[in-house]
Design a protein around this motif. Structure first.
Motif, PDB file in Angstrom:
ATOM      1  N   ALA A  77      -7.910   7.047  -2.673  1.00  0.00           N
ATOM      2  CA  ALA A  77      -8.996   7.233  -3.633  1.00  0.00           C
ATOM      3  C   ALA A  77     -10.326   7.597  -2.983  1.00  0.00           C
ATOM      4  O   ALA A  77     -11.318   7.735  -3.664  1.00  0.00           O
ATOM      5  CB  ALA A  77      -9.152   5.975  -4.482  1.00  0.00           C
ATOM      6  N   VAL A 135     -24.251   5.489   7.068  1.00  0.00           N
ATOM      7  CA  VAL A 135     -23.520   6.748   7.179  1.00  0.00           C
ATOM      8  C   VAL A 135     -24.274   7.825   6.410  1.00  0.00           C
ATOM      9  O   VAL A 135     -24.780   7.570   5.321  1.00  0.00           O
ATOM     10  CB  VAL A 135     -22.090   6.575   6.608  1.00  0.00           C
ATOM     11  N   LEU A 144      -7.679   0.088  -3.263  1.00  0.00           N
ATOM     12  CA  LEU A 144      -8.174   0.238  -1.895  1.00  0.00           C
ATOM     13  C   LEU A 144      -7.557  -0.842  -1.032  1.00  0.00           C
ATOM     14  O   LEU A 144      -7.278  -1.938  -1.513  1.00  0.00           O
ATOM     15  CB  LEU A 144      -9.697   0.094  -1.862  1.00  0.00           C
ATOM     16  N   LEU A 157     -14.748  -9.444   0.804  1.00  0.00           N
ATOM     17  CA  LEU A 157     -16.039  -8.991   0.275  1.00  0.00           C
ATOM     18  C   LEU A 157     -17.173  -9.402   1.212  1.00  0.00           C
ATOM     19  O   LEU A 157     -18.122  -8.649   1.424  1.00  0.00           O
ATOM     20  CB  LEU A 157     -16.272  -9.565  -1.128  1.00  0.00           C
ATOM     21  N   ARG A 199      -0.190   7.090   3.102  1.00  0.00           N
ATOM     22  CA  ARG A 199      -1.039   8.240   2.858  1.00  0.00           C
ATOM     23  C   ARG A 199      -0.917   9.263   3.959  1.00  0.00           C
ATOM     24  O   ARG A 199      -0.607   8.940   5.088  1.00  0.00           O
ATOM     25  CB  ARG A 199      -2.480   7.790   2.737  1.00  0.00           C
ATOM     26  N   ASP A 238      -3.089   4.785  -7.302  1.00  0.00           N
ATOM     27  CA  ASP A 238      -4.386   4.418  -6.750  1.00  0.00           C
ATOM     28  C   ASP A 238      -5.423   4.008  -7.783  1.00  0.00           C
ATOM     29  O   ASP A 238      -6.617   4.121  -7.551  1.00  0.00           O
ATOM     30  CB  ASP A 238      -4.934   5.533  -5.868  1.00  0.00           C
ATOM     31  N   GLN A 292     -18.716   4.319  -3.749  1.00  0.00           N
ATOM     32  CA  GLN A 292     -19.446   3.069  -3.957  1.00  0.00           C
ATOM     33  C   GLN A 292     -19.428   2.671  -5.424  1.00  0.00           C
ATOM     34  O   GLN A 292     -19.188   1.524  -5.779  1.00  0.00           O
ATOM     35  CB  GLN A 292     -20.904   3.212  -3.498  1.00  0.00           C
ATOM     36  N   GLU A 320      -6.606   0.722 -10.276  1.00  0.00           N
ATOM     37  CA  GLU A 320      -6.422  -0.678 -10.621  1.00  0.00           C
ATOM     38  C   GLU A 320      -6.305  -0.768 -12.128  1.00  0.00           C
ATOM     39  O   GLU A 320      -7.286  -0.970 -12.818  1.00  0.00           O
ATOM     40  CB  GLU A 320      -7.617  -1.513 -10.144  1.00  0.00           C
ATOM     41  N   TYR A 359     -21.966   2.195   4.145  1.00  0.00           N
ATOM     42  CA  TYR A 359     -22.697   3.230   3.410  1.00  0.00           C
ATOM     43  C   TYR A 359     -24.155   3.412   3.852  1.00  0.00           C
ATOM     44  O   TYR A 359     -24.587   4.535   4.112  1.00  0.00           O
ATOM     45  CB  TYR A 359     -22.635   2.953   1.901  1.00  0.00           C
ATOM     46  N   PRO A 360     -24.948   2.329   3.997  1.00  0.00           N
ATOM     47  CA  PRO A 360     -26.363   2.548   4.356  1.00  0.00           C
ATOM     48  C   PRO A 360     -26.545   3.127   5.757  1.00  0.00           C
ATOM     49  O   PRO A 360     -27.636   3.563   6.093  1.00  0.00           O
ATOM     50  CB  PRO A 360     -26.978   1.144   4.283  1.00  0.00           C
ATOM     51  N   LEU A 363     -16.498   0.462   3.167  1.00  0.00           N
ATOM     52  CA  LEU A 363     -17.508   0.856   2.176  1.00  0.00           C
ATOM     53  C   LEU A 363     -18.872   0.271   2.532  1.00  0.00           C
ATOM     54  O   LEU A 363     -19.906   0.828   2.204  1.00  0.00           O
ATOM     55  CB  LEU A 363     -17.093   0.383   0.775  1.00  0.00           C
ATOM     56  N   GLY A 364     -18.851  -0.878   3.212  1.00  0.00           N
ATOM     57  CA  GLY A 364     -20.104  -1.524   3.589  1.00  0.00           C
ATOM     58  C   GLY A 364     -20.945  -0.715   4.553  1.00  0.00           C
ATOM     59  O   GLY A 364     -22.128  -0.973   4.716  1.00  0.00           O
ATOM     60  N   ARG A 414     -14.321  11.546  -0.314  1.00  0.00           N
ATOM     61  CA  ARG A 414     -14.636  12.557   0.698  1.00  0.00           C
ATOM     62  C   ARG A 414     -13.433  13.441   0.970  1.00  0.00           C
ATOM     63  O   ARG A 414     -13.586  14.598   1.339  1.00  0.00           O
ATOM     64  CB  ARG A 414     -15.079  11.886   1.995  1.00  0.00           C
ATOM     65  N   PHE A 459     -16.209   1.300  -6.729  1.00  0.00           N
ATOM     66  CA  PHE A 459     -15.874  -0.048  -6.270  1.00  0.00           C
ATOM     67  C   PHE A 459     -16.637  -1.088  -7.071  1.00  0.00           C
ATOM     68  O   PHE A 459     -16.041  -1.998  -7.637  1.00  0.00           O
ATOM     69  CB  PHE A 459     -16.169  -0.190  -4.778  1.00  0.00           C
ATOM     70  N   GLU A 488     -10.393  -0.563   3.801  1.00  0.00           N
ATOM     71  CA  GLU A 488     -11.228   0.444   3.129  1.00  0.00           C
ATOM     72  C   GLU A 488     -12.413  -0.211   2.426  1.00  0.00           C
ATOM     73  O   GLU A 488     -13.523   0.325   2.410  1.00  0.00           O
ATOM     74  CB  GLU A 488     -10.386   1.245   2.124  1.00  0.00           C
ATOM     75  N   VAL A 489     -12.160  -1.394   1.832  1.00  0.00           N
ATOM     76  CA  VAL A 489     -13.241  -2.111   1.160  1.00  0.00           C
ATOM     77  C   VAL A 489     -14.340  -2.460   2.156  1.00  0.00           C
ATOM     78  O   VAL A 489     -15.531  -2.282   1.890  1.00  0.00           O
ATOM     79  CB  VAL A 489     -12.701  -3.388   0.468  1.00  0.00           C
ATOM     80  N   MET A 547       0.847  -1.201   0.000  1.00  0.00           N
ATOM     81  CA  MET A 547       0.000   0.000   0.000  1.00  0.00           C
ATOM     82  C   MET A 547       0.879   1.247   0.000  1.00  0.00           C
ATOM     83  O   MET A 547       1.924   1.292   0.614  1.00  0.00           O
ATOM     84  CB  MET A 547      -0.893   0.047   1.243  1.00  0.00           C
ATOM     85  N   SER A 556     -17.207  -7.135   3.947  1.00  0.00           N
ATOM     86  CA  SER A 556     -17.724  -5.848   3.502  1.00  0.00           C
ATOM     87  C   SER A 556     -19.258  -5.823   3.493  1.00  0.00           C
ATOM     88  O   SER A 556     -19.867  -4.817   3.847  1.00  0.00           O
ATOM     89  CB  SER A 556     -17.154  -5.548   2.120  1.00  0.00           C
ATOM     90  N   ILE A 557     -19.886  -6.945   3.106  1.00  0.00           N
ATOM     91  CA  ILE A 557     -21.357  -6.918   3.149  1.00  0.00           C
ATOM     92  C   ILE A 557     -21.862  -7.164   4.575  1.00  0.00           C
ATOM     93  O   ILE A 557     -22.922  -6.676   4.941  1.00  0.00           O
ATOM     94  CB  ILE A 557     -22.021  -7.884   2.134  1.00  0.00           C
ATOM     95  N   GLN A 567     -22.520  -4.047   6.537  1.00  0.00           N
ATOM     96  CA  GLN A 567     -23.827  -3.395   6.355  1.00  0.00           C
ATOM     97  C   GLN A 567     -24.754  -3.729   7.530  1.00  0.00           C
ATOM     98  O   GLN A 567     -25.821  -3.150   7.639  1.00  0.00           O
ATOM     99  CB  GLN A 567     -24.486  -3.879   5.051  1.00  0.00           C
ATOM    100  N   ARG A 586     -26.496  -1.362  -2.119  1.00  0.00           N
ATOM    101  CA  ARG A 586     -26.394  -0.623  -0.861  1.00  0.00           C
ATOM    102  C   ARG A 586     -27.270   0.615  -0.848  1.00  0.00           C
ATOM    103  O   ARG A 586     -27.224   1.406   0.092  1.00  0.00           O
ATOM    104  CB  ARG A 586     -24.937  -0.218  -0.628  1.00  0.00           C
ATOM    105  N   MET A 589     -22.831  -3.519  -6.467  1.00  0.00           N
ATOM    106  CA  MET A 589     -22.837  -3.449  -5.012  1.00  0.00           C
ATOM    107  C   MET A 589     -23.359  -2.098  -4.562  1.00  0.00           C
ATOM    108  O   MET A 589     -24.096  -2.010  -3.576  1.00  0.00           O
ATOM    109  CB  MET A 589     -21.426  -3.671  -4.467  1.00  0.00           C
TER     110      MET A 589
END
Ligand SMILES: Nc1ncnc2c1ncn2[C@@H]1O[C@H](COP(=O)(O)OP(=O)(O)O)[C@@H](O)[C@H]1O
Ligand SMILES: [Mg+2]
Lengths: 343, 265
Positions: free
Chosen positions: A282, B108, B94, B151, A4, A340, A225, A342, B105-106, B102-103, A285, A228, B98-99, A1, B154-155, B158, A236, A232
């Motif tokens: 990346a 935040v 990421l 992954l 940062r 940053d 989101q 892929e 989100y609903p 991301l989960g 925010r 990524f 971080e991945v 990584m 990550s879910i 949620q 969400r 997904m």
């Protein structure tokens, strides 16, 4: 990584950069004066009328215009790169610059042949045409996209690139019809410039760019989101269609206003987000506000260079940004990867 | 409360005149693993998208605890059920952590970043999926098995009660395949409801509580307990191939094997 910097440090550094660059931009020029100089003169009881004129009517509006344009272009670059899921996406990849320039050229030729007044109710037609053509470009992208069940990022990108190529042919066509002595003016426009006088262009930029930029900043979490995984993100609760619409329209509006006021200025939307991403990561925010500030500072700096390079007159700013941005971009390519991304 | 996600006689077509699902019913219940199986193109992924509300059925309905799924606000829905699609290809670099974040989100707000509580939930989900050690590594540099577990974390971040997963074991070796299914079975034991699309009928037989078999004709060929679904005649008709079913020598669950076409060497 990659290591940062923290969010606080990134924002602090970008803000400090802005303050320094803006102060430099106000202080540096053919006349040796700046805010401090002015203050000293005023305290000594000397007349400061000339100095104040240069500072407030020439340098300040110019600095503000460069800052607003750079900030807007960099922010839109970030947003488009996520929305099109492509590191090459910029405000211009979607053909906006080409379309805007085509509009400006069309207006210049029409004015020249007496088919169009120079301005209508105070609105200069060159700017109005630049904006309308850029808007038409987005409209066409939407028309093409809406013919498909779901507009994929690739379709949007290809449509934009194609429209940009068509617009460039349009530019050639207007050049063909233009009077030769007009070509110099026209080409100067294509090089971009923030050599403005007075506050009208600054006001247009501020009204057009600031609210739209603030709105765009609110999409940061959704862009994370979307970048990524589109599916997904939908799972969400991100409304994908609305996100695409919002970002495309805001981005085009911001770009349209900027192109119409200062002409096409390339590479800002590419260089700034990619550089900033290497420091912030990346996450949008942080990436978006820092890019906004850095973009403003970057274009102010380019404008300074444009003014200070020792040649007769000054170099158009669009040439400077491209001369910096082009090699930088090649460096990114040679290094094999965009920070940053892929790829 | 035991959650229940149900599709009732749903039909769906991407293009008019080309139905992808005909009169299909499927249920995902808290505390159980429901397998969705069937040949390529039979509509498994489409059924999953209908179940998580990404697509609206042409006819029939999808309900969550008896309430139409379409009446949920999207983020509210995402707090109850999480979706893991197939072939996730992020464009940004990421870290695994971080991945997983991301989960959140609903949970935040649109403008706020993740709070310390959100980060704590993310860490907990990583511990639950044995990915805490690799949280600083880049997501795309992970092995297939590690990536799938990240992954999953990550879910889970949620904080849903129902999980819908599209071929989470595609491209995994036999060990990691089993590892993912073991994790899913454990989650079901903890009360999660799991709906999983898979091509591995033997793993499904071992780990699923109920199964839905879709046919080449986009209809339900059989549903119920694995033993009831995994029968030679049913499978052979659904896949349009000669399929044999025996018993697993160690577990006694159905063991499925596809015969080569007749006349093949
Ligand atoms: N987005 C889409 N647009 C149009 N057709 C699709 C789309 N997704 C899937 N299909 C079609 O629907 C059918 C079922 O697809 P899918 O649900 O992905 O099947 P499975 O997951 O069982 O392999 C296939 O014939 C496929 O071509
Ligand atoms: Mg599928």
């Amino acid at each position: 990584m990659t290591r940062r910097v923290s969010a606080g440090h990134a924002v602090l550094a970008a803000t400090a950069l802005c303050v320094i660059v803006i102060a430099a931009s106000l202080s540096i020029g053919p006349e040796p004066l700046g805010p401090l100089h002015l203050l000293r003169q005023w305290r000594a009881g000397e007349s400061i009328e000339d100095a104040a004129y240069i500072l407030f009517s020439l340098r300040l509006p110019r600095t503000l215009a460069a800052f607003l344009a750079g900030a807007g272009l960099a922010l839109v670059g970030c947003a488009f790169q996520a929305l099109l899921r492509n590191p090459l996406a910029t405000p211009y990849t979607l053909g906006l610059a080409g379309a805007g320039s085509f509009g400006a050229y069309t207006a210049l030729v029409l004015i020249d042949f007496g088919r169009l007044p120079y301005s209508v109710i105070g609105v200069p037609m060159v700017q109005a045409f630049a904006f309308l053509f850029a808007a038409a470009d987005v409209l066409l992208i939407f028309l093409v996209a809406s013919r498909r069940a779901r507009p994929t990022p690739a379709v949007l990108l290809l449509t934009g690139v194609t429209l940009g190529i068509i617009a460039n042919s349009g530019i050639m066509l207007t050049r063909y019809f233009a009077r030769p002595e007009r070509l110099i003016d026209m080409d100067r426009w294509l090089m971009g410039g923030v050599d403005i006088v007075g506050y009208r262009p600054v006001a247009v930029l501020a009204i057009g760019v600031v609210p739209a930029c603030l709105w765009l900043l609110t999409q940061a979490g959704k862009l994370d989101q979307f970048g990524f995984s589109e599916e997904m993100a939908a799972g969400r609760g991100v409304n994908i269609t609305r996100l695409q619409l919002t970002v495309l329209l805001l981005g085009s509006f911001i770009t349209g206003v900027i192109v119409s006021e200062v002409g096409p200025i390339g590479f800002v939307g590419l260089v700034v987000p990619h550089t900033v991403r290497a420091f912030t990561g990346a996450g949008h925010r942080l990436l978006m506000p820092v890019s906004l500030l850095s973009g403003g500072a970057f274009l102010c700096l380019c404008d300074l260079a444009a003014r200070k390079v020792p040649v007769a007159g000054e170099i158009p700013i669009g040439i400077i940004t491209t001369l910096i941005g082009g090699p930088f971009f090649l460096y990114l390519l040679v290094r094999g990867r965009f920070a940053d991304w892929e790829t | 409360m035991n959650r229940c996600l149900a599709a009732e006689s749903v039909a769906f077509a991407y293009e008019p005149g080309a139905p992808v699902l005909r009169d299909v019913a499927a249920t995902v219940r808290g505390g159980a693993v429901a397998g969705i199986v069937g040949p390529n193109g039979s509509g498994k992924s489409t059924l999953l998208r209908l179940l998580c509300g990404l697509l609206e059925p042409g006819s029939g309905r999808v309900t969550l605890d008896g309430r139409p799924l379409a009446s949920f606000r999207p983020r509210e829905r995402a707090r109850s059920l999480a979706f893991l699609p197939q072939g996730v290809q992020p464009v940004f670099l990421l870290s695994a952590f971080e991945v997983v974040c991301l989960g959140r989100y609903p949970h935040v707000g649109a403008l706020a970043g993740p709070s310390s509580h959100d980060l704590e939930v993310a860490r907990r989900c990583m511990r639950d999926t044995a990915t805490d050690d690799i949280r600083h590594r880049s997501f795309m540099e992970l092995s297939g098995g590690e990536r799938q577990r990240v992954l999953l974390a990550s879910i889970l971040a949620q904080e849903p009660e129902l999980l819908l997963l599209d071929e989470p074991t595609a491209a995994l070796d036999i060990h990691h395949e089993t590892e993912v299914f073991t994790l899913l079975a454990r989650l079901a034991g903890d009360g999660y409801g799991v709906g999983v699309v898979t091509h591995d009928l033997n793993l499904a037989a071992r780990f699923c509580d109920t199964m839905v078999l879709l046919s080449r004709e986009h209809a339900v060929a059989a549903c119920g307990a694995p033993e009831a679904v995994l029968r030679e005649e049913t499978l052979s008709a659904a896949y349009g191939a000669r399929i044999r079913v025996g018993a697993h020598p160690f577990t006694g669950t159905p063991l499925v094997y596809a015969e080569p076409p007749e006349g093949a060497p």
